[in-house]
Write an enzyme that holds these catalytic residues in place. Structure first.
Site, PDB file in Angstrom:
ATOM      1  N   HIS A  86       0.842  -1.197   0.000  1.00  0.00           N
ATOM      2  CA  HIS A  86       0.000   0.000   0.000  1.00  0.00           C
ATOM      3  C   HIS A  86       0.878   1.250   0.000  1.00  0.00           C
ATOM      4  O   HIS A  86       1.919   1.306   0.651  1.00  0.00           O
ATOM      5  CB  HIS A  86      -0.906  -0.001   1.233  1.00  0.00           C
ATOM      6  CG  HIS A  86      -2.051   0.943   1.127  1.00  0.00           C
ATOM      7  ND1 HIS A  86      -1.923   2.298   1.339  1.00  0.00           N
ATOM      8  CD2 HIS A  86      -3.362   0.735   0.816  1.00  0.00           C
ATOM      9  CE1 HIS A  86      -3.094   2.884   1.185  1.00  0.00           C
ATOM     10  NE2 HIS A  86      -3.990   1.965   0.866  1.00  0.00           N
ATOM     11  N   HIS A  87       0.425   2.281  -0.736  1.00  0.00           N
ATOM     12  CA  HIS A  87       1.240   3.488  -0.885  1.00  0.00           C
ATOM     13  C   HIS A  87       1.443   4.222   0.434  1.00  0.00           C
ATOM     14  O   HIS A  87       2.392   5.007   0.588  1.00  0.00           O
ATOM     15  CB  HIS A  87       0.595   4.426  -1.912  1.00  0.00           C
ATOM     16  CG  HIS A  87       1.593   5.099  -2.812  1.00  0.00           C
ATOM     17  ND1 HIS A  87       2.707   5.754  -2.326  1.00  0.00           N
ATOM     18  CD2 HIS A  87       1.642   5.223  -4.150  1.00  0.00           C
ATOM     19  CE1 HIS A  87       3.399   6.246  -3.335  1.00  0.00           C
ATOM     20  NE2 HIS A  87       2.773   5.943  -4.456  1.00  0.00           N
ATOM     21  N   SER A  88       0.577   3.987   1.412  1.00  0.00           N
ATOM     22  CA  SER A  88       0.748   4.647   2.709  1.00  0.00           C
ATOM     23  C   SER A  88       2.011   4.178   3.426  1.00  0.00           C
ATOM     24  O   SER A  88       2.489   4.843   4.346  1.00  0.00           O
ATOM     25  CB  SER A  88      -0.471   4.406   3.597  1.00  0.00           C
ATOM     26  OG  SER A  88      -0.621   3.028   3.878  1.00  0.00           O
ATOM     27  N   LEU A  89       2.558   3.046   3.020  1.00  0.00           N
ATOM     28  CA  LEU A  89       3.769   2.521   3.661  1.00  0.00           C
ATOM     29  C   LEU A  89       5.039   3.167   3.127  1.00  0.00           C
ATOM     30  O   LEU A  89       6.106   3.017   3.723  1.00  0.00           O
ATOM     31  CB  LEU A  89       3.848   1.001   3.487  1.00  0.00           C
ATOM     32  CG  LEU A  89       2.675   0.180   4.013  1.00  0.00           C
ATOM     33  CD1 LEU A  89       3.030  -1.295   4.057  1.00  0.00           C
ATOM     34  CD2 LEU A  89       2.230   0.644   5.396  1.00  0.00           C
ATOM     35  N   ASN A 261       6.211   9.134   2.257  1.00  0.00           N
ATOM     36  CA  ASN A 261       5.866   9.701   0.965  1.00  0.00           C
ATOM     37  C   ASN A 261       6.391  11.133   0.917  1.00  0.00           C
ATOM     38  O   ASN A 261       5.737  12.072   1.346  1.00  0.00           O
ATOM     39  CB  ASN A 261       4.346   9.670   0.765  1.00  0.00           C
ATOM     40  CG  ASN A 261       3.856   8.281   0.418  1.00  0.00           C
ATOM     41  OD1 ASN A 261       3.953   7.831  -0.715  1.00  0.00           O
ATOM     42  ND2 ASN A 261       3.332   7.576   1.414  1.00  0.00           N
TER      43      ASN A 261
END
Length: 413
Positions: A86-89, A261
């Protein structure tokens, strides 16, 4: 991955509805998925079969929220390993740096891959605020104002004109297809020599502009007017140190290159032109636009706008702004520099590294990674809108080859 706090945490809501990370016990068996049989018995080509598997993963089964948001799919029959994260990681730099920390050089089994190239052929341009001239500062300020205003308008209501490659609200749920465009870095470097101070990124955007024009000529001949704009969303790494990072530095809270990010967004327009034009003209136009973007602070301000929105209004409104921006543009694109030499993972030689993202409302996303003299771009499409991504990939490949021929002819002249 098992040592990083974000990969061992659940995203949970408290009684007031605020989201936060909570440490949990990591059950590796729930994250490693071994697929022993071929994922598509009718398809003999491993790359095509794996592309279909990844495309199906992008919409068929969301990551479960009752475990940390990552999985590793081991496709033994195809000799492929798929990291689903997941991009939140983390962003591309963070995740690629973590992968490189698990790899070793083929030439030296005890040595980590180089995080950045030892030598670079591209001269890094000075930042506009270091130019030391009033004109440079005024130009930077003006371009920043113009581009940030455009970014805000695109995030609210200004939209690209619809074409055969346009997505929109709800398209993130549509079935996907995945194809790979393959390039040689030597070809891209030869093309960039045709125009002084050109970079690989300039060549990439020239390829995209030329390839999309060719594809639209095929899909909707004579239906579009010359110079039609299609806006791309491009990611820019905002860390103080460019390129891949040492994983130990990324995980320090006080590090300028910290995990997460850490990227801004710039809007990169490409324009439709009928076939028959000089292919190097696409490169010249792309270089002019990219140079203007580099002279501005658009990426920095786009990051700050998102960060401020999240702080004041919460993740819901920040996500809505980001979603609206993607609905109002045509495609997303990124370019990540990978290792320049062959590497291994747990003693297994790696032949290629590919990256893709999912769950975007655009019908077209493109992500390129360079590795050991090659560059491969994953083209993920909504198949009901773009049914033939393989042909689109060929349009991009042919665009580079034609630019190469034109560059050689220009050199002889």
């Amino acid at each position: 991955m098992g040592q990083h706090p974000r990969f061992c945490s659940l995203l949970v809501r408290d009684e007031n509805g605020f989201e936060h990370w909570r440490k949990t016990r990591l059950d590796v068996d729930r994250h490693v998925i071994v697929v022993k049989n071929r994922v598509n018995e009718d398809e003999e080509d491993d790359e095509v079969a794996v592309n279909r598997y990844v495309a199906d993963l992008s919409v068929s089964s969301p990551l479960s929220t009752d475990k940390p948001l990552w999985e590793v799919h081991l496709l033994t029959a195809h000799k492929h390993l798929v990291f689903r994260i997941h991009h939140s990681l983390g962003d591309g730099i963070s995740l690629m740096s973590m992968l490189m920390a698990s790899c070793r050089k083929v030439s030296d089994p005890d040595a980590l891959p180089m995080m950045v190239p030892e030598k670079t052929t591209e001269k890094r341009r000075d930042s506009p605020w270091l130019l030391g001239s009033m004109w440079g500062f005024l130009k930077m300020a003006w371009l920043t104002l113009v581009f940030v205003l455009e970014f805000l308008l695109r995030s609210l209501f200004v939209s690209d004109r619809k074409t055969a490659v346009s997505g929109g609200d709800g398209v993130e749920l549509w079935p996907r297809k995945l194809a790979t465009a393959k390039f040689l870095l030597d070809d891209m470097k030869e093309v960039k020599k045709a125009i002084p101070d050109t970079t690989i990124n300039d060549v990439l955007f020239g390829i995209v502009s030329c390839g999309l024009s060719r594809y639209l000529d095929h899909r909707t001949p004579n239906a579009l007017h010359e110079g039609l704009r299609m806006t791309g969303v491009a990611m820019v790494n905002l860390r103080a140190k460019p390129g891949l990072q040492e994983i130990s530095k990324l995980m320090k809270d006080n590090s300028e290159t910290r995990w997460g990010n850490r990227f801004g967004v710039i809007l990169l327009p490409v324009f439709y032109h009928k076939s028959g034009n000089d292919p190097l003209e696409y490169l010249k136009r792309a270089k002019v636009m990219v140079d203007r973007k580099k002279q501005s602070l658009e990426a920095y301000f786009s990051y700050r706008i998102g960060d401020l929105t999240m702080t004041l209004l919460g993740t819901k409104y920040a996500s809505l702004i980001n979603y609206k921006l993607l609905c109002n543009t045509t495609f997303t694109i990124s370019n990540l520099i990978g290792p320049s030499e062959d590497i291994t993972l747990s003693g297994n030689p790696i032949s290629s590294i590919k990256v893709s993202t999912s769950s975007l409302p655009q019908a077209l996303t493109m992500h390129m990674v360079s590795y050991a003299g090659k560059a491969e771009m994953q083209i993920l499409v909504a198949k009901d809108i773009i049914p033939d991504p393989e042909f689109l990939a060929k349009c991009f490949e042919d665009a580079l080859l034609e630019m190469k021929v034109a560059a050689k002819e220009a050199d002889k002249a």
